[in-house]
Design a protein around this motif. Structure first.
Motif, short mmCIF file in Angstrom:
data_model
loop_
_atom_site.label_atom_id
_atom_site.label_comp_id
_atom_site.label_asym_id
_atom_site.label_seq_id
_atom_site.Cartn_x
_atom_site.Cartn_y
_atom_site.Cartn_z
N LEU A 42 3.37 -25.00 9.08
CA LEU A 42 3.81 -25.49 10.38
C LEU A 42 4.63 -26.77 10.22
CD1 LEU A 42 3.45 -24.50 13.26
CD2 LEU A 42 1.52 -26.06 13.49
N GLN A 43 4.17 -27.65 9.32
CA GLN A 43 4.87 -28.90 9.11
C GLN A 43 6.21 -28.68 8.43
OE1 GLN A 43 1.43 -32.27 9.10
NE2 GLN A 43 1.80 -31.33 7.12
N ARG A 44 6.27 -27.77 7.48
CA ARG A 44 7.54 -27.47 6.81
C ARG A 44 8.53 -26.87 7.81
NH1 ARG A 44 6.78 -28.03 1.27
NH2 ARG A 44 8.52 -26.76 0.56
N TYR A 45 8.03 -25.98 8.65
CA TYR A 45 8.89 -25.39 9.69
C TYR A 45 9.40 -26.48 10.64
CZ TYR A 45 10.28 -23.01 13.96
OH TYR A 45 10.98 -22.61 15.08
N THR A 46 8.49 -27.35 11.11
CA THR A 46 8.85 -28.37 12.08
C THR A 46 9.90 -29.33 11.52
OG1 THR A 46 6.65 -28.25 13.07
CG2 THR A 46 7.96 -30.20 13.57
N LEU A 47 9.70 -29.79 10.29
CA LEU A 47 10.67 -30.71 9.70
C LEU A 47 12.00 -30.01 9.44
CD1 LEU A 47 8.66 -33.02 7.27
CD2 LEU A 47 9.14 -33.28 9.70
N ALA A 48 11.95 -28.73 9.09
CA ALA A 48 13.21 -28.00 8.90
C ALA A 48 13.97 -27.88 10.22
CB ALA A 48 12.92 -26.61 8.32
N VAL A 49 13.25 -27.61 11.33
CA VAL A 49 13.90 -27.56 12.64
C VAL A 49 14.53 -28.93 12.96
CG1 VAL A 49 13.55 -27.33 15.14
CG2 VAL A 49 12.46 -25.71 13.59
N LEU A 50 13.80 -30.01 12.67
CA LEU A 50 14.34 -31.34 12.91
C LEU A 50 15.62 -31.56 12.12
CD1 LEU A 50 14.18 -34.24 14.05
CD2 LEU A 50 12.74 -34.82 12.08
N TYR A 51 15.59 -31.18 10.84
CA TYR A 51 16.78 -31.38 10.01
C TYR A 51 17.97 -30.58 10.55
CZ TYR A 51 20.15 -31.57 6.33
OH TYR A 51 21.33 -31.76 5.66
N PHE A 52 17.73 -29.31 10.84
CA PHE A 52 18.84 -28.46 11.30
C PHE A 52 19.32 -28.86 12.70
CE2 PHE A 52 17.05 -25.32 8.14
CZ PHE A 52 18.10 -25.45 7.26
N LEU A 124 12.15 -30.02 20.60
CA LEU A 124 10.82 -29.92 21.23
C LEU A 124 9.73 -29.75 20.18
CD1 LEU A 124 11.60 -27.24 24.00
CD2 LEU A 124 11.84 -29.72 24.18
N GLU A 125 10.11 -29.09 19.09
CA GLU A 125 9.12 -28.72 18.07
C GLU A 125 8.44 -29.91 17.41
OE1 GLU A 125 11.60 -25.09 18.54
OE2 GLU A 125 12.03 -27.22 18.47
N LEU A 126 9.01 -31.12 17.52
CA LEU A 126 8.36 -32.28 16.91
C LEU A 126 6.92 -32.43 17.40
CD1 LEU A 126 10.69 -35.38 16.52
CD2 LEU A 126 9.65 -33.94 14.77
N ALA A 127 6.65 -31.97 18.61
CA ALA A 127 5.30 -32.07 19.16
C ALA A 127 4.30 -31.21 18.38
CB ALA A 127 5.28 -31.69 20.64
N MET A 128 4.80 -30.33 17.52
CA MET A 128 3.91 -29.53 16.68
C MET A 128 3.29 -30.37 15.57
SD MET A 128 6.18 -26.04 16.94
CE MET A 128 5.88 -25.48 15.31
N LEU A 129 3.81 -31.57 15.34
CA LEU A 129 3.14 -32.50 14.42
C LEU A 129 2.02 -33.17 15.23
CD1 LEU A 129 6.28 -34.10 12.72
CD2 LEU A 129 4.90 -32.18 11.89
N SER A 130 0.93 -32.45 15.38
CA SER A 130 -0.06 -32.78 16.42
C SER A 130 -0.87 -34.03 16.11
CB SER A 130 -0.99 -31.60 16.66
OG SER A 130 -1.64 -31.25 15.45
N GLY A 144 21.36 -36.07 23.98
CA GLY A 144 20.46 -35.22 24.75
C GLY A 144 19.27 -36.00 25.27
N ALA A 145 18.29 -35.26 25.75
CA ALA A 145 17.15 -35.87 26.43
C ALA A 145 16.01 -36.18 25.47
CB ALA A 145 16.65 -34.94 27.53
N ILE A 146 15.13 -37.07 25.90
CA ILE A 146 13.86 -37.29 25.20
C ILE A 146 12.94 -36.14 25.60
CG2 ILE A 146 11.86 -38.79 24.93
CD1 ILE A 146 13.68 -41.13 25.79
N PRO A 147 12.47 -35.33 24.66
CA PRO A 147 11.65 -34.18 25.06
C PRO A 147 10.31 -34.62 25.65
CG PRO A 147 12.23 -34.06 22.71
CD PRO A 147 12.66 -35.40 23.20
N ALA A 148 9.98 -34.04 26.80
CA ALA A 148 8.68 -34.34 27.42
C ALA A 148 7.53 -33.86 26.54
CB ALA A 148 8.60 -33.68 28.80
N THR A 149 7.81 -32.92 25.64
CA THR A 149 6.75 -32.41 24.76
C THR A 149 6.16 -33.50 23.87
OG1 THR A 149 8.44 -31.72 23.16
CG2 THR A 149 7.61 -30.03 24.65
N LEU A 150 6.90 -34.59 23.64
CA LEU A 150 6.36 -35.66 22.80
C LEU A 150 5.07 -36.22 23.39
CD1 LEU A 150 9.57 -37.66 21.74
CD2 LEU A 150 8.35 -35.88 20.46
#
Length: 246
Positions: A42-52, A124-130, A144-150
């Motif tokens: 999950l963390q590898r996926y989340t950081l990859a989404v952040l990078y891309f 939004l996926e950064l919120a997966m770093l729970s 863009g916007a600050i995601p409310a998911t944070l």
């Protein structure tokens, strides 16, 4: 999950790029059905989404048939950020530049990518770093916007997004967060009013200077019990300062 099925399935989205990397290119080769590795995955996926989402990766730079287009082996691709040491390596994410983990070296508790040439939007996926406690993305070119998911990150205590190009309203959910001690989103292009209800009981520092925030300062700001620092200068606020109940 924060990721929609369509984002995962659509070629060229940061989510799809991250999934393709995880399944086809990740040198760690974690198996998606390995329960012991679910946090790592999950963390590898989340950081990859952040990078891309923030690497300014150019679309269609792999159309040339004569080019070898394995972008994860291509060092040039990781030069968009100032520093991407260990990113996309087989190393545990705890050793990826900017990330720090808890004592068990498992869950990311701090992510500091300030002044690192991030361009694009905060996913939004950064919120997966729970278990994240500290998130610092200051001094980049984020739009863009600050995601409310944070606000869903329950233990988030320090959020620094200052000196970017962020737009839209500050999510009202952040002003209701029970762990947040510092919210610094100064020097952006944030708009809209401050929320009427503020109940972030641990908030000590609120910095929103140098934005385009409008409307009145809500009276609830004085009911934040731990507030010590308040910067609202250089905005488009109106009305008078609300009276403090004595």
């Amino acid at each position: 999950s924060m990721t929609t099925d369509s984002a995962l399935a659509t070629e060229g989205t940061p989510q799809n790029d991250a999934l393709v990397w995880l399944t086809d290119h990740d040198p760690a080769q974690l198996q998606i059905d390995d329960c012991d590795k679910s946090t790592d995955l999950l963390q590898r996926y989340t950081l990859a989404v952040l990078y891309f989402s923030t690497s300014g990766k150019e679309e269609n730079d792999c159309d040339d048939d004569e080019k070898e287009c394995d972008e994860y082996d291509d060092d040039d691709k990781l030069q968009q950020w100032n520093n991407a040491d260990n990113w996309f390596s087989e190393e545990n994410v705890c050793s990826w530049y900017g990330a720090a983990c808890d004592d068990d070296a498992n869950a990311i508790v701090e992510l500091n990518l300030s002044y690192n040439n991030l361009r694009g939007s905060i996913p939004l996926e950064l919120a997966m770093l729970s278990l994240l406690e500290i998130l610092t993305l200051a001094g980049n070119g984020l739009t863009g916007a600050i995601p409310a998911t944070l606000a869903k990150i329950e233990q988030l205590s320090f959020l620094a997004l200052y000196a970017n190009l962020l737009t839209g309203e500050i999510p009202k959910e952040l002003f209701l967060h029970s762990s947040l001690t510092t919210l610094n989103a100064g020097n952006n292009k944030l708009t809209g009013p401050l929320p009427v209800d503020m109940n972030a009981t641990k908030l000590e520092a609120l910095n929103l200077d140098m934005n385009q925030v409008t409307g009145k300062i809500p009276k609830s700001i004085w009911s934040l019990p731990d507030l010590q620092t308040l910067h609202l200068q250089h905005n488009e606020l109106s009305g008078s300062l609300p009276a403090m109940d004595t």
